[in-house]
Design an enzyme around this catalytic site. Structure first.
Site, PDB file in Angstrom:
ATOM      1  N   GLY A 198       0.842  -1.208   0.000  1.00  0.00           N
ATOM      2  CA  GLY A 198       0.000   0.000   0.000  1.00  0.00           C
ATOM      3  C   GLY A 198       0.869   1.247   0.000  1.00  0.00           C
ATOM      4  O   GLY A 198       1.912   1.267   0.641  1.00  0.00           O
TER       5      GLY A 198
ATOM      6  N   ARG B 137       0.855  -4.724  -5.602  1.00  0.00           N
ATOM      7  CA  ARG B 137       1.031  -6.001  -4.905  1.00  0.00           C
ATOM      8  C   ARG B 137       1.204  -7.025  -6.027  1.00  0.00           C
ATOM      9  O   ARG B 137       0.389  -7.074  -6.946  1.00  0.00           O
ATOM     10  CB  ARG B 137      -0.192  -6.312  -4.044  1.00  0.00           C
ATOM     11  CG  ARG B 137      -0.510  -5.210  -3.019  1.00  0.00           C
ATOM     12  CD  ARG B 137      -1.534  -5.671  -2.006  1.00  0.00           C
ATOM     13  NE  ARG B 137      -2.165  -4.530  -1.338  1.00  0.00           N
ATOM     14  CZ  ARG B 137      -1.691  -3.957  -0.230  1.00  0.00           C
ATOM     15  NH1 ARG B 137      -0.587  -4.394   0.314  1.00  0.00           N
ATOM     16  NH2 ARG B 137      -2.331  -2.937   0.322  1.00  0.00           N
TER      17      ARG B 137
ATOM     18  N   ASP C  56       5.656  -5.128   5.845  1.00  0.00           N
ATOM     19  CA  ASP C  56       6.267  -6.417   6.184  1.00  0.00           C
ATOM     20  C   ASP C  56       6.309  -7.366   4.987  1.00  0.00           C
ATOM     21  O   ASP C  56       7.286  -8.102   4.816  1.00  0.00           O
ATOM     22  CB  ASP C  56       5.505  -7.051   7.352  1.00  0.00           C
ATOM     23  CG  ASP C  56       4.046  -7.300   7.010  1.00  0.00           C
ATOM     24  OD1 ASP C  56       3.392  -6.369   6.499  1.00  0.00           O
ATOM     25  OD2 ASP C  56       3.561  -8.409   7.242  1.00  0.00           O
TER      26      ASP C  56
ATOM     27  N   THR D 121       4.384   2.323   5.630  1.00  0.00           N
ATOM     28  CA  THR D 121       3.020   1.788   5.731  1.00  0.00           C
ATOM     29  C   THR D 121       2.246   2.612   6.749  1.00  0.00           C
ATOM     30  O   THR D 121       2.780   2.933   7.811  1.00  0.00           O
ATOM     31  CB  THR D 121       2.997   0.294   6.140  1.00  0.00           C
ATOM     32  OG1 THR D 121       1.649  -0.068   6.465  1.00  0.00           O
ATOM     33  CG2 THR D 121       3.892  -0.021   7.326  1.00  0.00           C
TER      34      THR D 121
ATOM     35  N   ASP E 158      -0.017   1.538   8.527  1.00  0.00           N
ATOM     36  CA  ASP E 158      -0.487   0.694   9.634  1.00  0.00           C
ATOM     37  C   ASP E 158       0.444   0.705  10.847  1.00  0.00           C
ATOM     38  O   ASP E 158       0.029   0.325  11.937  1.00  0.00           O
ATOM     39  CB  ASP E 158      -0.644  -0.760   9.155  1.00  0.00           C
ATOM     40  CG  ASP E 158      -1.860  -0.955   8.267  1.00  0.00           C
ATOM     41  OD1 ASP E 158      -2.614   0.000   8.076  1.00  0.00           O
ATOM     42  OD2 ASP E 158      -2.030  -2.077   7.749  1.00  0.00           O
TER      43      ASP E 158
ATOM     44  N   ASP F   1       2.768  -1.314  11.620  1.00  0.00           N
ATOM     45  CA  ASP F   1       2.694  -2.664  12.205  1.00  0.00           C
ATOM     46  C   ASP F   1       4.004  -3.430  12.013  1.00  0.00           C
ATOM     47  O   ASP F   1       3.994  -4.623  11.751  1.00  0.00           O
ATOM     48  CB  ASP F   1       1.521  -3.436  11.572  1.00  0.00           C
ATOM     49  CG  ASP F   1       1.626  -3.525  10.056  1.00  0.00           C
ATOM     50  OD1 ASP F   1       2.453  -2.809   9.459  1.00  0.00           O
ATOM     51  OD2 ASP F   1       0.883  -4.311   9.464  1.00  0.00           O
TER      52      ASP F   1
ATOM     53  N   ARG G 255      -5.097  -3.287   8.768  1.00  0.00           N
ATOM     54  CA  ARG G 255      -5.501  -4.648   8.396  1.00  0.00           C
ATOM     55  C   ARG G 255      -5.398  -5.595   9.598  1.00  0.00           C
ATOM     56  O   ARG G 255      -6.311  -6.336   9.881  1.00  0.00           O
ATOM     57  CB  ARG G 255      -4.613  -5.136   7.259  1.00  0.00           C
ATOM     58  CG  ARG G 255      -5.203  -6.292   6.519  1.00  0.00           C
ATOM     59  CD  ARG G 255      -4.267  -6.946   5.536  1.00  0.00           C
ATOM     60  NE  ARG G 255      -3.169  -6.123   5.089  1.00  0.00           N
ATOM     61  CZ  ARG G 255      -2.819  -5.963   3.826  1.00  0.00           C
ATOM     62  NH1 ARG G 255      -3.531  -6.522   2.891  1.00  0.00           N
ATOM     63  NH2 ARG G 255      -1.749  -5.262   3.516  1.00  0.00           N
TER      64      ARG G 255
END
Ligand SMILES: Nc1ncnc2c1ncn2[C@@H]1O[C@H](COP(=O)(O)OP(=O)(O)OP(=O)(O)O)[C@@H](O)[C@H]1O
Ligand SMILES: O=P(O)(O)OC[C@H]1O[C@](O)(CO)[C@@H](O)[C@@H]1O
Ligand SMILES: [Mg+2]
Length: 327
Positions: free
Chosen positions: A14, A75, A106, A129, A131, A133, A175
């Site tokens: 993303g 992707r 990741d 990202t 996120d 994460d 996500r």
């Protein structure tokens, strides 16, 4: 004298606001040290298909403030297979590229790790990202912008919620991670924050909404991370409406607006520092196959195999704080 002469950069997964600032830093640092810098379009897909172009300082002018990524992103299924990665390597050989910088999440790092092991190409990962994460960094490029976008949106939702005495259930991105939900929820005074890191007890929330009603607190905002196991904002709304049909309930899914927009100062600074450091790492032959992050305001190097999806335990005290501050 650096052995590295030709380096390439790509963005993958993303997009995240600040990716352009990182690309700019990589190109300009590389050019300053007389490296040839190549930009790969569309992440690993462009690497496989040879969508590669030489970049110079002027090609990254006027992009530090722009969201998205001028290199575009994708992707790419083919990169999961050996054959795809071999085709990618052939392209790198064609351009005599001896170091690759990947900006992504990741998944992007997993791909880079396998690729670098199979074909002995030094890779550096930069965490890009929304996120946030990823282990090994306090920040990721894009998180600060995304969370501020969510905060501005939820502030607006609160205005209309106040006007109508409504319950709003707002879904934010993430996500598998609740960082955007946690931070935007605290910053907007949300009554509840639902995250994948913590089991959601809908009945407790319903009980609290009833208690709020009894004490004439009629406006409630619930922020839900899209990855929460409750199934997202629509599912939470459905469960609440079953027991509280008289509540004037609305759902708002913020979606991809959180991924776009001009990066904040913080994201531009992080991206610039990381891009600059990535080129230096390749030139110095140090920290190959590492992700560069920032921990305690210092550059921090994490082997790609450890730069995996982070799932931090969130201290239960945070949730107590959210309830107390929203009371
Ligand atoms: N195990 C893997 N092996 C090879 N390539 C991979 C692997 N995992 C991911 N990739 C490559 O990296 C790309 C990006 O991964 P993914 O879609 O998980 O996004 P990400 O980098 O985690 O970013 P974000 O989650 O923020 O969108 C994948 O489309 C694929 O091309
Ligand atoms: O735009 P896509 O490919 O649907 O991906 C959406 C996912 O990407 C992220 O925005 C991270 O980049 C997640 O928060 C979200 O689940
Ligand atoms: Mg990911």
């Amino acid at each position: 004298m650096s052995k590295v002469k030709n380096i390439a950069v790509l963005t993958s997964g993303g997009d995240a606001p600040g990716m352009n600032a990182a690309i700019r830093a990589i190109v300009r640092t590389g050019n300053y040290f007389q490296l040839n810098v190549y930009g790969v379009m569309y992440g690993y897909r462009g690497l496989i298909n040879g969508e590669i172009m030489k970049m110079d300082s002027r090609s990254v002018a006027n992009i530090i403030q722009r969201g998205g990524t001028i290199l575009k992103t994708a992707r790419c299924k083919e990169f999961f297979g050996y054959e795809g990665r071999q085709r990618a390597y052939e392209q790198l050989k064609k351009y005599q590229i001896d170091g690759l910088i990947v900006i992504g999440g990741d998944g992007t790092f997993k791909g880079a790790l396998t690729f670098s092991k199979e074909f002995d190409i030094p890779c550096i990962g930069l965490p890009g990202t929304i996120d946030k994460d990823i282990d090994g960094t306090d920040f990721t490029i894009g998180f600060d912008t995304a969370v501020n976008t969510a905060v501005r949106a939820i502030d607006k939702i609160r205005d209309t919620a106040e006007a109508h005495d409504r319950l709003f259930i707002v879904e934010v991105m993430g996500r598998d991670a609740g960082y955007i939900a946690l931070h935007s929820g605290i910053a907007t005074g949300a009554e509840h924050v639902l995250l994948p890191e913590r089991p959601t007890k809908i009945q407790d929330i319903i009980n609290e909404l009833q208690a709020n009603e009894r004490r004439k607190k009629l406006v409630n905002i619930i922020v839900v991370a899209e990855g929460d196991e409750s199934g997202g904002a629509n599912e939470v709304a459905r469960a609440i409406k079953e027991q509280l049909p008289h509540f004037d309930t609305r759902v708002c899914i913020l979606g991809h607006i959180q991924r776009g927009g001009s990066p904040t100062c913080m994201d531009r600074v992080i991206a610039s520092r990381l891009g600059y450091a990535a080129v230096q790492a390749l030139m110095e032959g140090k920290h190959h196959n590492c992700m560069i992050g920032i921990v305690n305001n210092q550059l921090h190097y994490t082997p790609l195999e450890k730069a995996v999806k982070a799932r931090q335990g969130i201290d239960p005290e945070w949730f107590q704080m959210i309830r107390i501050l929203a009371s």
